[in-house]
Design a protein around this motif. Structure first.
Motif, PDB file in Angstrom:
ATOM      1  N   GLU A 160      57.163 -35.881   6.501  1.00 14.23           N
ATOM      2  CA  GLU A 160      57.882 -34.560   7.530  1.00 14.23           C
ATOM      3  C   GLU A 160      57.921 -32.695   6.617  1.00 14.23           C
ATOM      4  O   GLU A 160      58.414 -33.759   5.520  1.00 14.23           O
ATOM      5  N   PHE A 161      57.569 -32.148   7.213  1.00 10.11           N
ATOM      6  CA  PHE A 161      57.807 -30.995   6.270  1.00 10.11           C
ATOM      7  C   PHE A 161      59.728 -30.482   6.630  1.00 10.11           C
ATOM      8  O   PHE A 161      59.602 -30.969   8.196  1.00 10.11           O
ATOM      9  N   GLN A 162      60.063 -30.128   5.910  1.00  9.90           N
ATOM     10  CA  GLN A 162      60.988 -29.072   6.072  1.00  9.90           C
ATOM     11  C   GLN A 162      60.979 -27.765   6.307  1.00  9.90           C
ATOM     12  O   GLN A 162      59.984 -27.218   6.780  1.00  9.90           O
ATOM     13  N   GLY A 163      62.238 -27.481   7.730  1.00  8.95           N
ATOM     14  CA  GLY A 163      62.073 -26.288   8.519  1.00  8.95           C
ATOM     15  C   GLY A 163      60.868 -25.109   7.904  1.00  8.95           C
ATOM     16  O   GLY A 163      60.812 -24.206   8.300  1.00  8.95           O
ATOM     17  N   ASP A 164      61.953 -24.839   6.765  1.00  4.59           N
ATOM     18  CA  ASP A 164      60.633 -23.383   5.617  1.00  4.59           C
ATOM     19  C   ASP A 164      60.025 -23.789   5.121  1.00  4.59           C
ATOM     20  O   ASP A 164      59.418 -22.727   4.271  1.00  4.59           O
ATOM     21  N   ALA A 165      59.264 -25.347   5.395  1.00  4.87           N
ATOM     22  CA  ALA A 165      57.858 -25.601   4.228  1.00  4.87           C
ATOM     23  C   ALA A 165      58.669 -25.233   2.751  1.00  4.87           C
ATOM     24  O   ALA A 165      57.716 -25.213   2.299  1.00  4.87           O
ATOM     25  N   SER A 166      59.844 -25.390   2.602  1.00  6.55           N
ATOM     26  CA  SER A 166      60.325 -25.803   0.613  1.00  6.55           C
ATOM     27  C   SER A 166      60.473 -27.204   1.068  1.00  6.55           C
ATOM     28  O   SER A 166      60.251 -27.165  -0.580  1.00  6.55           O
ATOM     29  N   LYS A 167      60.252 -28.367   1.127  1.00  2.00           N
ATOM     30  CA  LYS A 167      60.323 -29.482   1.057  1.00  2.00           C
ATOM     31  C   LYS A 167      59.254 -30.769   1.698  1.00  2.00           C
ATOM     32  O   LYS A 167      59.072 -30.144   3.084  1.00  2.00           O
ATOM     33  N   VAL A 168      59.158 -31.752   1.457  1.00  2.00           N
ATOM     34  CA  VAL A 168      57.877 -32.480   1.946  1.00  2.00           C
ATOM     35  C   VAL A 168      58.658 -33.749   1.762  1.00  2.00           C
ATOM     36  O   VAL A 168      58.599 -34.133   0.437  1.00  2.00           O
ATOM     37  N   ILE A 169      58.906 -34.501   3.402  1.00  2.00           N
ATOM     38  CA  ILE A 169      59.320 -36.156   2.963  1.00  2.00           C
ATOM     39  C   ILE A 169      58.362 -37.256   2.916  1.00  2.00           C
ATOM     40  O   ILE A 169      57.870 -36.609   4.869  1.00  2.00           O
ATOM     41  N   PHE A 170      57.400 -37.812   1.631  1.00  2.00           N
ATOM     42  CA  PHE A 170      56.925 -38.714   2.362  1.00  2.00           C
ATOM     43  C   PHE A 170      57.338 -39.738   2.564  1.00  2.00           C
ATOM     44  O   PHE A 170      57.868 -40.650   1.855  1.00  2.00           O
ATOM     45  N   TYR A 171      57.165 -40.772   3.661  1.00  2.00           N
ATOM     46  CA  TYR A 171      57.597 -42.354   3.928  1.00  2.00           C
ATOM     47  C   TYR A 171      56.820 -42.644   3.898  1.00  2.00           C
ATOM     48  O   TYR A 171      55.329 -42.739   4.020  1.00  2.00           O
ATOM     49  N   LYS A 192      51.993 -27.387  -3.315  1.00  2.00           N
ATOM     50  CA  LYS A 192      52.538 -25.946  -3.876  1.00  2.00           C
ATOM     51  C   LYS A 192      54.143 -26.580  -2.916  1.00  2.00           C
ATOM     52  O   LYS A 192      54.257 -25.636  -2.499  1.00  2.00           O
ATOM     53  N   THR A 193      54.893 -27.808  -3.166  1.00  2.00           N
ATOM     54  CA  THR A 193      56.249 -27.606  -2.558  1.00  2.00           C
ATOM     55  C   THR A 193      57.025 -28.469  -2.997  1.00  2.00           C
ATOM     56  O   THR A 193      56.608 -29.439  -4.389  1.00  2.00           O
ATOM     57  N   ARG A 194      57.967 -28.906  -3.128  1.00  2.00           N
ATOM     58  CA  ARG A 194      58.909 -29.650  -3.317  1.00  2.00           C
ATOM     59  C   ARG A 194      58.014 -31.312  -2.426  1.00  2.00           C
ATOM     60  O   ARG A 194      59.177 -30.782  -1.854  1.00  2.00           O
ATOM     61  N   ILE A 195      58.920 -32.533  -3.765  1.00  2.00           N
ATOM     62  CA  ILE A 195      58.328 -33.655  -2.857  1.00  2.00           C
ATOM     63  C   ILE A 195      59.433 -34.341  -2.570  1.00  2.00           C
ATOM     64  O   ILE A 195      60.465 -35.056  -4.329  1.00  2.00           O
ATOM     65  N   GLU A 196      59.684 -35.290  -2.051  1.00  2.00           N
ATOM     66  CA  GLU A 196      60.469 -36.574  -1.945  1.00  2.00           C
ATOM     67  C   GLU A 196      60.074 -37.452  -1.051  1.00  2.00           C
ATOM     68  O   GLU A 196      59.570 -37.344   0.062  1.00  2.00           O
ATOM     69  N   MET A 197      60.383 -38.496  -1.508  1.00  2.00           N
ATOM     70  CA  MET A 197      59.028 -40.364  -1.487  1.00  2.00           C
ATOM     71  C   MET A 197      60.683 -40.927  -0.712  1.00  2.00           C
ATOM     72  O   MET A 197      61.734 -41.393  -1.636  1.00  2.00           O
ATOM     73  N   TYR A 202      59.116 -51.502   6.709  1.00  2.00           N
ATOM     74  CA  TYR A 202      57.799 -52.543   8.216  1.00  2.00           C
ATOM     75  C   TYR A 202      58.855 -52.122   9.903  1.00  2.00           C
ATOM     76  O   TYR A 202      57.789 -51.761   9.859  1.00  2.00           O
ATOM     77  N   ARG A 203      60.081 -52.763   9.462  1.00  2.00           N
ATOM     78  CA  ARG A 203      60.360 -52.480  11.289  1.00  2.00           C
ATOM     79  C   ARG A 203      60.108 -50.859  11.478  1.00  2.00           C
ATOM     80  O   ARG A 203      59.962 -50.954  12.646  1.00  2.00           O
ATOM     81  N   GLN A 204      60.819 -49.926  10.529  1.00  2.00           N
ATOM     82  CA  GLN A 204      60.734 -48.476  11.340  1.00  2.00           C
ATOM     83  C   GLN A 204      59.294 -48.179  11.050  1.00  2.00           C
ATOM     84  O   GLN A 204      59.024 -47.282  12.164  1.00  2.00           O
ATOM     85  N   GLU A 205      58.513 -48.349  10.276  1.00  2.00           N
ATOM     86  CA  GLU A 205      57.035 -48.120  10.777  1.00  2.00           C
ATOM     87  C   GLU A 205      56.482 -48.949  11.889  1.00  2.00           C
ATOM     88  O   GLU A 205      56.186 -47.861  12.499  1.00  2.00           O
ATOM     89  N   ALA A 206      56.976 -49.711  12.413  1.00  2.00           N
ATOM     90  CA  ALA A 206      56.159 -50.325  13.890  1.00  2.00           C
ATOM     91  C   ALA A 206      56.903 -49.112  15.156  1.00  2.00           C
ATOM     92  O   ALA A 206      56.462 -48.483  15.546  1.00  2.00           O
ATOM     93  N   ALA A 207      57.822 -49.124  14.624  1.00  2.00           N
ATOM     94  CA  ALA A 207      58.892 -48.141  15.646  1.00  2.00           C
ATOM     95  C   ALA A 207      58.334 -46.801  15.828  1.00  2.00           C
ATOM     96  O   ALA A 207      58.295 -46.101  16.503  1.00  2.00           O
ATOM     97  N   ARG A 208      57.719 -46.456  14.922  1.00  2.00           N
ATOM     98  CA  ARG A 208      56.879 -44.571  14.568  1.00  2.00           C
ATOM     99  C   ARG A 208      56.089 -44.624  15.340  1.00  2.00           C
ATOM    100  O   ARG A 208      55.716 -43.967  16.316  1.00  2.00           O
ATOM    101  N   LEU A 209      55.063 -45.569  14.664  1.00  2.00           N
ATOM    102  CA  LEU A 209      53.731 -45.510  15.349  1.00  2.00           C
ATOM    103  C   LEU A 209      53.477 -46.833  16.530  1.00  2.00           C
ATOM    104  O   LEU A 209      52.754 -45.636  17.547  1.00  2.00           O
ATOM    105  N   GLY A 210      54.444 -47.059  17.256  1.00  2.00           N
ATOM    106  CA  GLY A 210      54.738 -48.123  18.851  1.00  2.00           C
ATOM    107  C   GLY A 210      53.480 -48.914  19.177  1.00  2.00           C
ATOM    108  O   GLY A 210      52.536 -49.173  17.424  1.00  2.00           O
ATOM    109  N   GLY A 211      53.154 -49.521  19.871  1.00  2.00           N
ATOM    110  CA  GLY A 211      52.124 -50.623  20.511  1.00  2.00           C
ATOM    111  C   GLY A 211      52.632 -51.286  21.696  1.00  2.00           C
ATOM    112  O   GLY A 211      54.100 -50.980  22.659  1.00  2.00           O
ATOM    113  N   ILE A 212      51.866 -51.991  21.683  1.00  2.00           N
ATOM    114  CA  ILE A 212      52.124 -53.183  23.131  1.00  2.00           C
ATOM    115  C   ILE A 212      52.542 -54.684  22.028  1.00  2.00           C
ATOM    116  O   ILE A 212      51.426 -54.775  21.647  1.00  2.00           O
TER     117      ILE A 212
END
Length: 430
Positions: A160-171, A192-197, A202-212
């Motif tokens: 997820e990039f921040q709106g002004d491209a000054s930071k990136v969040i890696f989930y 070339k930007t600020r990094i946040e981890m 695993y439940r949040q990941e499955a909710a993000r990816l979706g499936g049947i």
């Protein structure tokens, strides 16, 4: 309640945003709250609540204070306070219902340290925001390659990039603690930007990816479920389910969230039944519970010496036996309360008059092969003839000498006459 990305695309085919219930452009998000106070006016002399709810990517919601008293409505893009710089989000709720949502999440509605809303997003802010969002897939692919090269036991699930491209969040998801100090250095050099981890489950990941799911419907976590409660194996035991991890686990690898849906009703029903471990004392011997049916209110008991023969009992009769046992007067045997199963014949209420119930009524009839049938008849006829020698008999016959062969050639009369087919007699002219 759909957005423009859910409309039909080329050739009338559905387009869809493919966000699996986390659409960030309109009200078709699973986190959307219906504002049932939107059509109601405030009483005169009262001031509305000055905090709005803003939604970002990856099911992230935050509350911001409208200090500039901007006229904000649901669906407006705003520039909000972030560290560092600013972020771009969409307003999803405003008014008195925001206060209810903040209390639900244990936040103080009147706190002084709430972040602020700077302004409505300008066209320049929206262009920068859309540009960095288009880069997210490429950044996610490159970040996974770097993590694999470093040999880290983790998985980058979303970016997820921040709106002004000054930071990136890696989930990311990981089973153990990960030392990603070298990873952050390479990410900062590469992007070339600020990094946040940020680690997610695993439940949040499955909710993000979706499936049947195994039920045939879309996953609950990706459609409507917002909070993830802990699921224990005791929930499966109370519902008398087999403790098979392949059947009880969902796509996230954890126990299914739907095990908690009917657990309360099972717990209320179990209170009426005696404990499964308790034994029943009779004059014939002790009996052990083998099976319980909560819906039909039936129990199956078997004697300790005769474990193969089960006796079906009602709940009322079992409670009566337990009361007599507590009074010191055990019953003679379980056979006195045994329920004989009723064998009833199924009544047929229809008659197949036209033949419409046949499964093969639409099949084409098989054609008989006439050639095969003729050959079979000829073979049967040859075997029935006594003068026709078999193949073995022909081999045993002595071979003709050369003189006999020459005699047969010279004397055509000595040849055997051929069997000519008889023609039917001609009809005489009248």
């Amino acid at each position: 309640m759909a957005c423009a990305s859910c409309s039909s695309g080329k050739d009338g085919l559905p387009k869809g945003c493919k966000n699996n219930g986390t659409c960030g452009t309109d009200s078709c998000n699973k986190l959307t709250v219906f504002d049932w106070l939107s059509n109601m006016e405030l009483p005169s002399g009262t001031k509305g609540f000055d905090v709005v709810e803003v939604r970002f990517k990856n099911s992230r919601k935050e509350f911001f204070k409208n200090t500039e008293e901007l006229s904000l409505g649901i669906g407006d893009l705003v520039a909000t306070e972030a560290s560092p710089g600013h972020d771009i989000g969409m307003v999803t709720l405003s008014g008195e219902l925001v206060k209810v949502q903040m209390k639900k999440k244990n936040q103080d509605p009147y706190a002084d340290d709430l972040p602020k809303v700077y302004r409505k997003a300008s066209q320049k802010d929206i262009d920068v925001w859309q540009g960095v969002r288009d880069r997210e897939e490429a950044v996610k692919k490159r970040s996974r390659e770097i993590a694999i090269r470093l040999g880290l036991k983790m998985k980058i699930s979303d970016v997820e990039f921040q709106g002004d491209a000054s930071k990136v969040i890696f989930y990311y998801t990981a089973d153990e603690r990960v030392d990603f100090r070298q990873l952050i250095k390479e990410y900062a050099y590469e992007f070339k930007t600020r990094i946040e981890m940020k680690q997610i489950g695993y439940r949040q990941e499955a909710a993000r990816l979706g499936g049947i799911g195994s039920c045939g419907r879309e996953l609950c976590c990706s459609t409507w479920l917002t909070d993830f409660r802990s699921v224990k194996t005791s929930a499966a035991r109370y519902q008398q389910l087999s403790l098979n991890p392949q059947k009880l686990a969902g796509q996230c690898g954890k126990l299914k969230c739907c095990l908690n849906y009917e657990l309360d009703s099972y717990l209320d029903a179990v209170k009426q039944f005696p404990k499964f471990e308790d034994k029943i004392e009779t004059q014939k011997g002790f009996a052990v519970c083998q099976k319980v049916d909560i819906f039909q209110k039936k129990l199956w008991y078997a004697y300790e010496k005769e474990a193969s023969s089960w006796h079906e009992l009602d709940l009322e009769s079992v409670l009566e036996i337990v009361e007599q046992q507590k009074a010191g007067k055990p019953v003679a045997s379980l056979e006195e309360y045994f329920i004989e199963p009723l064998v009833t014949q199924a009544e047929v209420n229809y008659e197949n008059v036209v033949g419409q119930d046949s499964l093969t009524r639409f099949d084409q009839p098989k054609r008989k092969n006439k050639r095969r049938s003729k050959n079979k008849r000829r073979q049967k006829g040859n075997t029935n003839k006594p003068n026709n020698p078999s193949a073995k008999a022909r081999k045993k016959q002595p071979q003709k000498s050369e003189d006999n062969k020459e005699n047969t050639k010279s004397n055509p009369k000595s040849r055997k006459p051929r069997n000519k087919k008889r023609r039917p007699p001609k009809k005489k002219d009248e």
